[in-house]
Design an enzyme around this catalytic site. Structure first.
Site, PDB file in Angstrom:
ATOM      1  N   ASP A   1       0.810  -1.532   0.076  1.00 41.58           N
ATOM      2  CA  ASP A   1      -0.132  -0.251   0.278  1.00 41.58           C
ATOM      3  C   ASP A   1       0.658   1.224  -0.106  1.00 41.58           C
ATOM      4  O   ASP A   1       1.019   2.004  -0.242  1.00 41.58           O
ATOM      5  CB  ASP A   1      -0.467  -0.243   0.871  1.00 41.58           C
TER       6      ASP A   1
ATOM      7  N   TRP B   1      -5.997   1.716   0.153  1.00 46.02           N
ATOM      8  CA  TRP B   1      -5.322   0.774  -1.471  1.00 46.02           C
ATOM      9  C   TRP B   1      -5.690  -0.333  -1.285  1.00 46.02           C
ATOM     10  O   TRP B   1      -5.900  -1.649  -2.198  1.00 46.02           O
ATOM     11  CB  TRP B   1      -4.316   1.406  -2.382  1.00 46.02           C
ATOM     12  N   ASP B   2      -5.455  -0.864  -0.010  1.00 45.89           N
ATOM     13  CA  ASP B   2      -5.662  -2.098   0.882  1.00 45.89           C
ATOM     14  C   ASP B   2      -7.169  -3.116   0.464  1.00 45.89           C
ATOM     15  O   ASP B   2      -7.697  -3.667   0.033  1.00 45.89           O
ATOM     16  CB  ASP B   2      -5.312  -3.180   1.513  1.00 45.89           C
ATOM     17  N   VAL B   3      -7.787  -1.902   1.271  1.00 47.58           N
ATOM     18  CA  VAL B   3      -8.940  -2.267   1.434  1.00 47.58           C
ATOM     19  C   VAL B   3     -10.194  -1.555   0.491  1.00 47.58           C
ATOM     20  O   VAL B   3     -10.294  -2.915   0.219  1.00 47.58           O
ATOM     21  CB  VAL B   3      -9.708  -0.462   2.688  1.00 47.58           C
TER      22      VAL B   3
ATOM     23  N   ALA C   1      -9.201  -5.008  -1.664  1.00 45.48           N
ATOM     24  CA  ALA C   1     -10.118  -6.185  -1.054  1.00 45.48           C
ATOM     25  C   ALA C   1     -11.668  -6.718  -1.569  1.00 45.48           C
ATOM     26  O   ALA C   1     -11.747  -7.652  -2.021  1.00 45.48           O
ATOM     27  CB  ALA C   1     -10.019  -6.167   0.332  1.00 45.48           C
TER      28      ALA C   1
END
Lengths: 408, 408
Positions: A132, A161-163, A166
């Site tokens: 991220d 960005w990870d969220v 996902a």
């Protein structure tokens, strides 16, 4: 699980960190049977912060709620074969991973089960590593976060960005699963974290703005770009974020703070119509100067009462502790939250899916498993292994049962 | 559309700003026919920044790629009835909205079409208004963003909760659509932006950390919480973000910077094992001191070559202009990007879905429509209205055709 929408979907998740586990959590909380695979003793994220005094990770347990856990020695060929067998098993056929391991590659799995769906999260689209923070630094955002007074960029704290990745992974798997139900086709999905970030910049107009207008957003502190929004301090030192996006919100703010005359003066002197969002952006400093004294003269409670009565769009800056201690949105009074009991952690608030479906049973928010808690039952259910065969795998150190020693 | 996964799904989107339009964009880019409804002349977000010199919004056109557009007078009862009729029409039956209007309420629509799916995005779960900034201020993140040197919180610039909410809305609609295909049931979905944020805090362990340990993340600038990651300046002033999450990334970083002896010294003097992530966090200042001179002595090109050769996890800080001008990840060389032609904007790079499905036709990235571009064809296709009936709606000012005058 929580909702039952995805009952019958079974997913093997071989993962670490945020994007893949949070994608798997989404599927699990909609009713899929998500089986997380970890190295015996725990993978790279098993002890990640925040952690309990006994070493149990609140990060790991937060991201793996309602999943089943299988512990396997991923360095051993037999362990790897077991994972591939689980992906290809009848009633399964879906892999969600951020481990770009050749032995878990789509081609190999598709030889074992033609309609397999694999979803691999990677850093960059060329397969090179990125996380991220190393993606976010290229978005331009850290250079325009804060007021620009420091001589260095400011990273976000939320792994945004990870969220986002996902959720996109969960969506892609669901779309591919729907197609497989209809047509029998499998799917090889790859999602690069960098692509999630840069496609979002395109969707928000940032890419076109830079390309066509050679334009860069300025660093404007907590102001809202293109409109009016800013943070203010109340008399008691509490800070509030105040916004006026719609014409109605603007009228409410002007009324609540009693600044109609000041606003008319700004409009007259500068030739602006502050009912227009872009004009409010242009005059944002003058607007803030008009509003600031009213807020600074009042304690938070008085500000809150006046703002709520007038319909102002605003919020209170809180620490995470303040949020959890006294905001009813993070309490068992909110239907998305529930108090659950996680082994090695104790009783704590935990969230199910944010979306609420009227009249649909939310089920229970299930806690994260112990590492390896479901090793035996998964091998029995998915692969039909006998007790003797499973015992042999334990004896050879290829799989392991529940891991309860959390002190690291 | 881009992918064809959702062919046959039709969605009426009555929306503004980010969360609902971006959710609709996701559905559209997977093949759904998403029909965006706007007020004649444009709704509240039609001229939002960034904008072209002619007034055409790059924000609006970025978020509405590949949708159809219908312009209608939403203040008139006939206009409202028309929108309700479109939602309830055969071959449609899905509403995505952030406009909590009674005339578009689920109960009313369900009377018209029993299996209707409505997805309403709201601010707070009690229906009160909130936007990304007024939710984010309560998460605790702005108070720990940056190095804490300023006396005020630092808001994020990316509307991260809107982006996450959009993806969760698209997922919820897809799950409900799958259930409707299987069982014929409709669904009433509500998603509060606040719930998206606070559930994410639960999933990441923040809620449990605050509740059980009364613990608050400190403001640690650009450092990565619980591990090692920090930004550094190269000799030429360019800044890089450097991270070591895995043991392999750590070994790569130590090797690339030639700091094995310094690392051994830190370990010996402090009794740490820097192969462990938590120990790297504890010693992060000492690690940064060891690495800093190596980076400061070299220009970006030299740092890049050495880091890439060694497999370091790192990234370059860029402005949006630098990103778009010279990063091949944001170019037509990346399969998720394409050069498209948007009316009122011109030719520009635009992204399709970030997920790549091997062997599946990505179709084309379609541009945003003109406002009202599809008013007539949608009324014909969905409601079977005759040319005369449509003409009458135009004459009465209830609907309007394409809007090309972008200069505001």
């Amino acid at each position: 699980m929580s909702y039952g929408f995805l009952e019958g979907m079974r997913v093997i998740e071989s993962s670490a960190f945020v994007a893949a586990p949070l994608g798997g959590l989404t599927l699990a909380q909609y009713g899929a049977d998500v089986i997380r695979i970890d190295m015996i003793g725990g993978g790279i994220d098993y002890a990640r912060w925040p952690v309990m005094p006994n070493g149990r990770s609140l990060y790991w347990t937060g991201l793996n709620k309602g999943k089943r856990s299988l512990a396997v020695d991923l360095r051993k060929p037999e362990g790897r074969q077991l994972v591939a067998d689980l992906v290809a098993a009848p009633g399964c056929g879906i892999l969600l991973t951020n481990v770009a391991a050749p032995w878990l590659g789509h081609a190999r799995l598709a030889q074992m089960r033609e309609d397999v769906i694999t979803c691999t999260i990677e850093g960059n689209p060329d397969g090179t590593t990125a996380v991220d923070y190393t993606v976010n630094c290229a978005t331009g955002y850290p250079l325009v976060t804060g007021d620009g007074a420091a001589d260095r960029p400011v990273n976000h704290v939320l792994p945004a960005w990870d969220v986002a990745c996902a959720a996109q992974a969960a969506f892609a798997v669901l779309a591919a699963h729907g197609r497989r139900l209809a047509s029998g086709q499998g799917a090889e999905i790859r999602i690069a974290l960098a692509d999630v970030a840069f496609s979002t910049l395109s969707h928000l107009g940032v890419v076109a703005d830079a390309q066509l207008l050679d334009h860069e957003r300025p660093a404007i502190g907590n102001d809202v770009y293109g409109g009016f929004g800013r943070d203010f301090a109340c008399r008691d030192g509490r800070r509030v974020m105040v916004i006026a996006i719609s014409a109605r919100q603007w009228a409410s703010l002007v009324a609540a703070c009693g600044v109609a005359a000041a606003v008319a003066g700004i409009e007259a002197s500068r030739g602006l119509d502050l009912r227009r969002e872009a004009d409010r952006y242009e005059a944002r400093d003058a607007i803030a100067d008009a509003i600031r004294p009213w807020i600074a003269d009042r304690g938070l409670a008085e500000v809150a009462a006046a703002f709520d009565a007038a319909g102002v769009c605003w919020g209170i800056y809180k620490t995470a502790r303040e949020l959890v201690a006294a905001d009813k949105r993070v309490s068992a009074a909110n239907p998305i939250f529930e108090t659950i009991d996680t082994a090695g952690v104790g009783r704590h608030l935990a969230a199910g899916p944010a979306p609420r479906f009227t009249g649909v049973d939310r089920g229970q928010v299930l806690p994260a498993p112990l590492l390896g808690e479901h090793t035996d039952v998964v091998l029995t259910e998915l692969l039909g292994l006998s007790g003797a065969a499973i015992g042999l795998l334990h004896d050879k150190g290829i799989v392991a049962g529940p891991h309860t020693g959390h002190t690291s």
